[in-house]
Design a protein around this motif. Structure first.
Motif, PDB file in Angstrom:
ATOM      1  N   ALA A 139     -12.567 -37.567  11.870  1.00  0.00           N
ATOM      2  CA  ALA A 139     -13.995 -37.877  11.809  1.00  0.00           C
ATOM      3  C   ALA A 139     -14.223 -39.327  11.399  1.00  0.00           C
ATOM      4  O   ALA A 139     -15.116 -40.005  11.927  1.00  0.00           O
ATOM      5  CB  ALA A 139     -14.691 -36.937  10.834  1.00  0.00           C
ATOM      6  N   LYS A 154     -16.304 -42.110  13.655  1.00  0.00           N
ATOM      7  CA  LYS A 154     -17.533 -42.792  13.235  1.00  0.00           C
ATOM      8  C   LYS A 154     -17.296 -44.301  13.094  1.00  0.00           C
ATOM      9  O   LYS A 154     -18.204 -45.102  13.349  1.00  0.00           O
ATOM     10  CB  LYS A 154     -18.086 -42.186  11.955  1.00  0.00           C
ATOM     11  CG  LYS A 154     -17.254 -42.380  10.710  1.00  0.00           C
ATOM     12  CD  LYS A 154     -17.882 -41.683   9.491  1.00  0.00           C
ATOM     13  CE  LYS A 154     -17.701 -40.186   9.558  1.00  0.00           C
ATOM     14  NZ  LYS A 154     -18.165 -39.500   8.329  1.00  0.00           N
ATOM     15  N   ALA A 208     -20.181 -38.138  12.962  1.00  0.00           N
ATOM     16  CA  ALA A 208     -19.001 -37.273  12.973  1.00  0.00           C
ATOM     17  C   ALA A 208     -18.692 -36.845  11.547  1.00  0.00           C
ATOM     18  O   ALA A 208     -18.842 -37.626  10.607  1.00  0.00           O
ATOM     19  CB  ALA A 208     -17.799 -38.006  13.573  1.00  0.00           C
ATOM     20  N   GLU A 209     -18.262 -35.589  11.384  1.00  0.00           N
ATOM     21  CA  GLU A 209     -17.913 -35.059  10.066  1.00  0.00           C
ATOM     22  C   GLU A 209     -16.662 -34.207  10.178  1.00  0.00           C
ATOM     23  O   GLU A 209     -16.452 -33.513  11.172  1.00  0.00           O
ATOM     24  CB  GLU A 209     -19.058 -34.216   9.494  1.00  0.00           C
ATOM     25  CG  GLU A 209     -20.355 -34.961   9.268  1.00  0.00           C
ATOM     26  CD  GLU A 209     -20.273 -36.002   8.168  1.00  0.00           C
ATOM     27  OE1 GLU A 209     -19.341 -35.927   7.345  1.00  0.00           O
ATOM     28  OE2 GLU A 209     -21.144 -36.887   8.132  1.00  0.00           O
ATOM     29  N   GLY A 210     -15.860 -34.256   9.126  1.00  0.00           N
ATOM     30  CA  GLY A 210     -14.668 -33.423   9.046  1.00  0.00           C
ATOM     31  C   GLY A 210     -14.787 -32.424   7.915  1.00  0.00           C
ATOM     32  O   GLY A 210     -15.329 -32.746   6.846  1.00  0.00           O
TER      33      GLY A 210
END
Length: 604
Positions: free
Chosen positions: A481, A485, A492-494
């Motif tokens: 992520a 980004k 975006a995220e993890g």
């Protein structure tokens, strides 16, 4: 995070400084400038924009010179403008200075100087330096004394290089910001990083905090602030100039993704024997970590994700482990005698990580720097150093250094768990080391066969992108992520796989891509949460060694070779790096120079 380059004795100082600036652009690219001395005065050119903006007619009028300084800026005090670009000069125009770091007491110094009639033309903290030097020159001090008196008054972090009109001497100093000297038969160089002058020389001196340098075409002196000579070793850098060039690639990032097999081969060379099975770390023979009961990892950004990977391995071995973002580390070490603090830093110069390292040292805990750069500040200040051997990395978004950090941490974790009681010994060490020996070839296969480019086109233009993984794949999800980004500028995220349903699932809408990683052993949480996200309209991209494992929950598959579950994250990570790269290329982003970011964060 700015970049400094200086040369003395070069046949063409303008060309040499411009070459160094181009080599340092990963450290900052908001503005750039150059000052040269030809015995008849200082000539200065600077402007906002990239280093390429300095080329052509802008510098053609500069005189032939053998002494020069240059700077590429990453803005901290004041926006990127022509006035805020370095070099900065005194009111007389006789002093030119370039600076990396932050002058913490600049406001008080500026107020004092304005009271004496000095006018400021920029918003930077740097401009106090040439005005202070000018003040002490007007008081009758010579160049050396004026520079020392100025440096004594500065608080904060700095690497400084200075020219005075009519003198073919560069004076420099460092405190908390990197500065290295390059030595050649007929020239000297000063720079923030070795790649700046690597094509000219591989012989270097790493300066230390408090060092003051004076160099002219025939001599180099290094002293402390009191003027007492100090001795510094001359090292030879084993990087080649070719490693710091693009080599025909459009972007450094793609070159560095594709060079991961070679980097990992260097990381493990001479360190593993799958047949024995045994791990050999020259710096840490068996027994090196006896008595350790607690391990603290401190790191930032990508290095923090690598640290999470290593911490998970030690946690599963039964050690007490803590992983802290370096900027949040308090230095709380309840049992220093039995605690190992590992600072993970690619450059060895990351300001927050150095601060955490120093806080740990103040408690008398044992410290270890895991870094890529021999002679870096972290390597010198820690009790021990372990090198990842990744070679130079120029792209701002870390790729091959993350892989090499993780592999080095795998080796370190095994050495620690073998030395420490009552850590649980690994019963599959041979299998792990065989998988490690195969990893470079498997990474080559991933890079050669990846469908990431086609997948990037298929998912272009979505609102958000999510990355999930369980156990060791969780830090890889975070890293995936972060890469996305950093260079695409898309959201975006993890997440840990099991956390998706505890809140983040509210952000999933029809068409949201969810990249789900599977290691073939610890997959149930990931499969369950991927299935639930898919039921809400998400499109699942599975990264796995077996398509059959995910056929009920995946819309698309990125295949990786089958490997040990503790290493599959490195193969998945390569796929995610390629997805990020190709997405950013589709969006026409400045991949090697993402906005607002620099390679090495050397200011807090």
């Amino acid at each position: 995070m700015c970049g400094i380059i200086a040369c003395v004795g070069a046949d063409d100082a303008v060309d040499t400084v411009l070459t160094g600036l181009n080599n340092l652009e990963y450290r900052g690219y908001d503005s750039a400038g150059i000052a040269v001395q030809n015995g008849r005065g200082l000539a200065i050119r600077k402007r906002a924009g990239e280093i390429s903006d300095l080329s052509g007619s802008f510098v053609e009028s500069l005189p032939q010179a053998t002494v020069g300084i240059g700077h590429t800026r990453w803005s901290t005090h004041g926006p990127p403008t022509d006035d805020n670009a370095h070099p900065h000069t005194s009111r007389s125009g006789d002093v030119a200075v370039v600076h990396n770091g932050v002058i913490a007491n600049y406001a008080a110094l500026r107020e004092e100087l304005e009271g004496l009639g000095y006018e400021f033309t920029s918003e930077t903290d740097t401009e106090v330096i040439p005005h202070l030097v000018d003040r002490y020159l007007e008081d009758g001090l010579d160049g050396d004394a004026a520079f020392r008196r100025t440096v004594e008054r500065l608080e904060g972090s700095y690497a400084i290089a200075m020219l005075i009109e009519g003198e073919n001497t560069i004076r420099a100093a460092r405190q908390g910001s990197p500065l290295v000297v390059g030595l050649h038969d007929d020239a000297y160089y000063l720079a923030s990083d070795v790649p700046a002058f690597l094509e000219f020389t591989d012989r270097v001196i790493y300066l230390e905090d408090g060092d003051v340098v004076a160099v002219d075409p025939t001599s180099l002196s290094i002293t402390d602030l009191d003027g007492e000579p100090v001795e510094r070793d001359v090292d030879t850098v084993d990087w080649s100039p070719e490693e710091t060039g693009k080599g025909g690639y459009d972007h450094y990032m793609l070159k560095e993704i594709e060079s991961q097999p070679e980097a990992l081969s260097n990381t493990i060379r001479g360190r593993i024997d799958p047949d024995e099975p045994a791990i050999t770390l020259e710096e840490f023979p068996p027994g090196s970590f006896e008595g350790i009961t607690d391990v603290h990892f401190v790191a930032c950004g990508t290095s923090y994700h690598a640290a999470l990977y290593g911490a998970r391995l030690l946690d599963e071995a039964g050690l007490r482990v803590r992983t802290s973002r370096a900027s949040e580390y308090t230095g709380s070490v309840p049992d220093p005698e039995h605690t190992l603090v590992v600072a993970v830093t690619q450059s060895g110069e990351t300001a927050d990580t150095l601060g955490a390292l120093r806080a740990a040292k103040a408690t008398d805990a044992r410290t270890l720097a895991l870094t890529n750069v021999v002679g870096s500040t972290a390597a010198r200040e820690a009790d021990d150093a372990l090198y990842i051997r990744a070679g130079p990395e120029i792209g701002v978004a870390a790729t091959k250094t993350f892989s090499s950090q993780v592999v080095t941490l795998v080796l370190l974790a095994e050495r620690v768990r073998q030395d420490v009681e009552p850590a649980t010994e690994r019963d599959d060490l041979g299998a792990l080391l065989r998988a490690l020996s195969q990893l470079p070839d498997q990474l080559e296969e991933v890079i050669r066969t990846s469908r990431a480019e086609a997948l990037s086109r298929a998912y272009e233009g979505r609102e958000s992108y999510f990355f999930i993984g369980h156990r060791l794949l969780h830090p890889v999800a975070l890293e995936g992520a972060l890469k996305f980004k950093e260079i695409t500028y898309e959201h975006a995220e993890g997440f840990a796989s099991g956390e998706l349903k505890h809140g983040p699932l509210a952000l999933v809408t029809p068409g949201t891509p969810v990249f789900a990683m599977f290691d073939g052993v610890h997959d149930e949480k990931t499969r369950t949460n991927a299935t639930e996200a898919r039921a809400r309209g998400a499109e699942i991209v599975a990264i796995t060694a077996s398509e059959q494992r995910v056929e009920e929950c995946a819309d698309e598959v990125l295949v990786i070779p089958d490997t040990h579950p503790d290493l599959s994250g490195l193969l998945s990570n390569a796929q995610l790096q390629l997805v990020s790269y190709y997405t950013a290329r589709l969006l026409d982003r400045p991949i090697d120079k993402p906005r607002n970011l620099a390679k090495s964060v050397t200011v807090e």
